[in-house]
Structure formats: structure tokens, C-alpha cells
Design an enzyme around this catalytic site. Structure first.
Site, PDB file in Angstrom:
ATOM      1  N   ALA A  73       0.815  -1.218   0.000  1.00  0.00           N
ATOM      2  CA  ALA A  73       0.000   0.000   0.000  1.00  0.00           C
ATOM      3  C   ALA A  73       0.848   1.268   0.000  1.00  0.00           C
ATOM      4  O   ALA A  73       0.424   2.296  -0.543  1.00  0.00           O
ATOM      5  CB  ALA A  73      -0.931  -0.009   1.197  1.00  0.00           C
ATOM      6  N   THR A  74       2.040   1.218   0.563  1.00  0.00           N
ATOM      7  CA  THR A  74       2.893   2.413   0.534  1.00  0.00           C
ATOM      8  C   THR A  74       3.198   2.782  -0.919  1.00  0.00           C
ATOM      9  O   THR A  74       3.064   3.950  -1.325  1.00  0.00           O
ATOM     10  CB  THR A  74       4.211   2.157   1.302  1.00  0.00           C
ATOM     11  N   ASN A 159      -6.271   3.547  10.372  1.00  0.00           N
ATOM     12  CA  ASN A 159      -5.532   2.396  10.891  1.00  0.00           C
ATOM     13  C   ASN A 159      -5.353   2.420  12.406  1.00  0.00           C
ATOM     14  O   ASN A 159      -5.101   1.380  13.000  1.00  0.00           O
ATOM     15  CB  ASN A 159      -4.158   2.297  10.219  1.00  0.00           C
ATOM     16  N   GLN A 187      -6.924  -0.663   5.294  1.00  0.00           N
ATOM     17  CA  GLN A 187      -7.572  -1.298   6.457  1.00  0.00           C
ATOM     18  C   GLN A 187      -9.012  -1.708   6.151  1.00  0.00           C
ATOM     19  O   GLN A 187      -9.677  -2.288   6.996  1.00  0.00           O
ATOM     20  CB  GLN A 187      -7.550  -0.333   7.661  1.00  0.00           C
ATOM     21  N   SER A 207      -3.320  -3.702   0.349  1.00  0.00           N
ATOM     22  CA  SER A 207      -2.078  -4.397   0.670  1.00  0.00           C
ATOM     23  C   SER A 207      -2.327  -5.864   1.016  1.00  0.00           C
ATOM     24  O   SER A 207      -3.318  -6.179   1.677  1.00  0.00           O
ATOM     25  CB  SER A 207      -1.443  -3.686   1.875  1.00  0.00           C
ATOM     26  N   GLY A 208      -1.415  -6.743   0.598  1.00  0.00           N
ATOM     27  CA  GLY A 208      -1.584  -8.177   0.845  1.00  0.00           C
ATOM     28  C   GLY A 208      -1.523  -8.567   2.309  1.00  0.00           C
ATOM     29  O   GLY A 208      -2.322  -9.366   2.785  1.00  0.00           O
ATOM     30  N   HIS A 209      -0.555  -7.961   3.045  1.00  0.00           N
ATOM     31  CA  HIS A 209      -0.312  -8.492   4.393  1.00  0.00           C
ATOM     32  C   HIS A 209      -1.346  -8.048   5.422  1.00  0.00           C
ATOM     33  O   HIS A 209      -1.291  -8.490   6.576  1.00  0.00           O
ATOM     34  CB  HIS A 209       1.116  -8.160   4.859  1.00  0.00           C
ATOM     35  N   THR A 248       9.870  -6.783 -12.960  1.00  0.00           N
ATOM     36  CA  THR A 248       9.362  -8.155 -13.070  1.00  0.00           C
ATOM     37  C   THR A 248       8.360  -8.422 -11.957  1.00  0.00           C
ATOM     38  O   THR A 248       8.601  -8.081 -10.796  1.00  0.00           O
ATOM     39  CB  THR A 248      10.540  -9.154 -12.974  1.00  0.00           C
ATOM     40  N   CYS A 334       3.997   1.866  12.937  1.00  0.00           N
ATOM     41  CA  CYS A 334       5.009   2.678  12.263  1.00  0.00           C
ATOM     42  C   CYS A 334       5.541   3.778  13.154  1.00  0.00           C
ATOM     43  O   CYS A 334       6.642   4.255  12.965  1.00  0.00           O
ATOM     44  CB  CYS A 334       4.434   3.290  11.002  1.00  0.00           C
TER      45      CYS A 334
END
Ligand SMILES: Cc1ncc(COP(=O)(O)O)c(C=O)c1O
Length: 410
Positions: A73-74, A159, A187, A207-209, A248, A334
Site C-alpha cells: 500500500a505504501t 488504521n 484497512q 495491501s496483501g499483508h 518483473t 510505524c
């Protein structure tokens, strides 16, 4: 019950074993580069990427061509904000008056810092001050719109406090006024329903995580019709992802993101119910047993699985130390390296004292009711112990207004 218990799902989530299983073949036997157009290794990898693109698009109500894979996401926020600003700038680089951008003071740093960068490059940025409940409305954005506004970037759910901004309303307003609308949905997406068309979104980061997928992979939704949004690439090279994000592709990561998105879509309704009930149980148990406790942010317009609670007369850091069996957060991950009170809570007008005494607990797929009861019990016990040692709490109990005390200076 395994300890420590993980209640920091807003910082990151455990990768779902079903996601890991889907990813594994793409490290070994299916290792091709999706850019290799002339052999089957490449075709297999490309197929997998396109399946994942469809899975992410389905989660967002988008067309698969509108999904760009990134590293998280960043990066999605940086690409959306800097890419749109540069594309729609009203004056050339190096000059002032390049255009106006609207965001809010309690956004994530991955939005605030690109905005600050753009200010240095000749754009003007309005940082909306959230009201005490943390919710940004379309009316508030309307009050800040100008003739030269080119971009509005307002997160969907915060968040740290989980409050929900009026994204569909803000999007409708932006579309009426011909302004590009980006939302950081890190979120929100995967936990709550998204329909980029009904919700009037032009650009959306995820974001994936945060959704039980792997770290280091994310997506940016980029609207292709009504309006067709164009972005200046911030990373140049092989021209992958329709030239918007060269490099890639991270095939195993992308496969994982797709699988995670599909699982979230399937389980969303039931999870919202289950986690909402668990969060209410956690809050109620704490509130019923302790005085001087405050849940931060709007009481209803917030995510079902996240709560941010201030415990008067207790330091958040000391409370976390006392509750070693519970992984939670004081402020966002963060910023928790610094002992500055959370800028998000401060922007809502929460005083330094209470901001310092706040904890964020975010529940997720792998949490159980038993864990909630254990955590509530341990928090209540620890707060009581810490307050027993607090002269300020004693004075408060005796009816002394500690804000009026004049402390001797040495
Ligand atoms: C609202 C929000 N935006 C952006 C990010 C950054 O996401 P990533 O870790 O995928 O770069 C986070 C994660 O902390 C977040 O909560």
C-alpha cells in the site's frame, strides 16, 4: 490457547495457510517470468497473474484491467498521489501553482509524506482537521475544494482508531466537480465491501499483508472509464503493468494476494459478524469493570474488528509491558518506535495524557472468543495494579482536580 495472543491485526496479519499453499508452486516448478511470451514457463506464470488480477478485481467490483500490482500500500499510495499530481498538474515542474490537493491530518504517513513531497514541488495541500469523532464527511471536503483542486485523497478506514470516512459521498462530490479521488483502503478492503463504481472511487490502494496474504505485495485500482484516470509512472523500466509500474512481477506474492482476496470475499459477511461481536464483548468487559476509560473515535462509524481505548492514569507503554501475553499496539506500529503521543489521536483533540494512555487492539481471522476473554481479564487486572501505584489516580479518587494542581518547579 497459545500465548502470546495476537491482537495487532491492523499492523499485519498471519498469512492464511491456504494462501501459502496456493503460492508454493510459484517458487519452484512454476517459476517462469510472466514477461516471457515465447515459452510455456512464461505462459503459466502469466495465467496465474491474470487469475490473481481477476480475484482482486472481483473483491473491488472492478474490471481486471484496472488492477495494477505493486509492492504494497505504501507504493500504491505513492503511485496514486504522485502519479496523479504529476499527470494533472496545472503548471510545469519547477514552477509554483501546480495545483491543489486535499487530504486529512490523520491519514497514514504513506499518504502524508508523498503530499509533503508534492508541496516542495509546487503543489498546495490542504490537511483537513478531523472532528473529535474522527470522521471526514463530504461536507468537510466540499468546504476545502477550489477551482484548482486536482486530487482528493482520503482514507477509507483509519488504521489507529478504525473510524470510517464517508468515501462514497466524497467520491460523488469529486466526480461532480471533476476532481480525481483516491482512497487508501488498506484497512478496509478485504474486510468490508467495496464497489468502486457505486462508491465513486478513481484510485484505491490495498495491501496483501493486511488481508492474510504475504508482505511486499499490494494493488492499486486505477479507473479506466468515466473518467479514464491516467498516472505518470514513478518507476520506469520494462513497461510492465501497462507502463504504470515497471519491474518483473512478484508472481508468488501476486498469487498469494489473489488467493487472499478470494478468501476474504467468501468469508467477509461471516467474519464481520463474528469479529464485531468479539470486539463489543472486549470493550464491554473492560468498560464495565474500569472507570476513566474512553473508546476513541466515532461509536458506530468504525471497523467492526478494531478498538482504540484510552485508560486514564495509566501509561500505554507500561500497560503493554504488564500485559506481556497480549500483542497489541500503542498508536500505529510505524510510529510506536517513538514515544511521541499518536498524531492521529492528537488531531482528534485527545490530550497528550490520554493519547499516551491508549491501546489499539485489532482482531482477526485467527482470534477466538477465549482469547478475547483472556485479554480483557489481563488488561483489567493490569490497569488496576498500575493505578494502585499511581498517586494521581488516588488524588483523582479523592476528588482533587489534578489539572488545576500547580506543581513546584525544580
Ligand atoms: C492505512 C494504511 N496505509 C498504508 C499502509 C502501508 O501499507 P504497506 O505495509 O503495504 O506498505 C498501512 C500499513 O501500516 C496502513 O495501515
Amino acid at each position: 490457547m497459545n500465548k502470546p495472543i495476537y491482537f495487532d491485526n491492523a499492523a499485519t496479519t498471519r498469512c492464511d495457510p491456504r494462501v501459502v499453499e496456493a503460492m508454493l508452486p510459484y517458487f519452484t516448478e512454476k517459476f517462469g517470468n510472466p514477461g516471457s511470451r515465447n515459452h510455456s514457463f512464461g505462459w503459466v506464470a502469466e495465467d496465474a497473474v491474470e487469475t490473481a488480477r481477476r480475484q482482486v478485481a472481483a473483491l473491488l467490483g472492478a474490471d481486471r484491467k484496472e488492477v495494477i500490482f505493486t509492492s504494497g500500500a505504501t507504493e500504491s499510495n505513492n503511485l496514486a498521489i504522485k502519479g496523479a499530481a504529476s499527470m494533472y498538474a496545472k503548471a510545469p515542474a519547477g514552477s509554483s501553482g501546480r495545483g491543489h490537493i486535499i487530504t486529512a491530518m490523520h491519514e497514514h504517513k504513506a499518504v502524508l509524506d508523498p503530499c509533503k513531497r508534492l508541496q516542495k514541488e509546487g503543489f498546495e495541500v490542504t490537511y483537513l482537521e478531523p472532528p473529535a469523532d474522527g470522521v471526514i464527511t463530504a461536507e468537510q471536503v466540499a468546504g476545502a475544494l477550489r477551482d484548482d483542486t486536482i486530487l482528493v485523497t482520503i482514507m477509507w478506514a483509519n488504521n489507529e482508531i478504525g473510524t470510517i470516512n464517508d468515501v462514497p459521498g466524497i467520491g460523488a462530490l469529486c466526480h461532480e466537480r471533476g476532481v480525481i479521488f483516491h482512497t487508501d483502503a488498506t484497512q478496509w478492503a478485504g474486510k468490508m465491501p467495496v464497489d468502486v463504481n457505486k462508491d465513486n472511487i478513481d484510485l484505491l490502494s490495498m495491501s496483501g499483508h493486511k488481508i492474510y496474504g504475504p508482505k511486499g505485495v499490494g494493488a492499486l485500482y486505477v479507473r479506466r472509464r468515466r473518467p479514464r484516470v491516467r498516472l505518470t509512472a514513478i518507476q520506469e523500466g520494462g513497461g510492465q503493468e501497462r507502463g504504470m509500474r515497471s519491474g518483473t512481477l512478484n508472481v508468488p506474492g501476486i498469487v498469494g494476494l489473489g488467493a487472499a482476496a478470494a478468501l476474504c470475499a467468501e468469508e467477509m459477511e461471516a467474519e464481520r459478524e463474528r469479529l464485531g461481536a468479539m470486539r463489543r464483548r472486549l470493550e464491554t468487559t473492560i468498560i464495565e469493570q474500569l472507570d476513566e476509560v474512553q473508546v476513541n473515535g466515532h461509536p458506530d462509524k468504525r471497523l467492526p474488528h478494531l478498538t482504540n481505548i484510552s485508560f486514564g492514569f495509566v501509561e500505554g507503554e507500561s500497560l503493554m509491558m504488564a500485559c506481556k501475553d497480549i500483542a497489541m499496539s500503542s498508536g500505529s506500529a510505524c510510529t510506536s518506535a517513538s514515544l511521541e503521543p499518536s498524531y492521529v489521536l492528537k488531531s482528534l483533540g485527545v490530550g497528550d495524557e490520554l493519547a499516551h494512555s491508549s491501546l489499539r487492539l485489532s482482531l482477526g481471522r485467527f482470534n477466538t472468543e477465549e482469547e478475547v476473554d483472556f485479554a480483557a481479564g489481563q488488561i483489567v487486572e493490569s490497569v488496576r495494579k498500575l493505578r494502585d501505584l499511581s498517586p494521581l489516580y488516588d488524588m483523582h479518587k479523592e476528588g482533587i482536580d489534578i489539572t488545576k494542581i500547580e506543581w513546584a518547579a525544580h
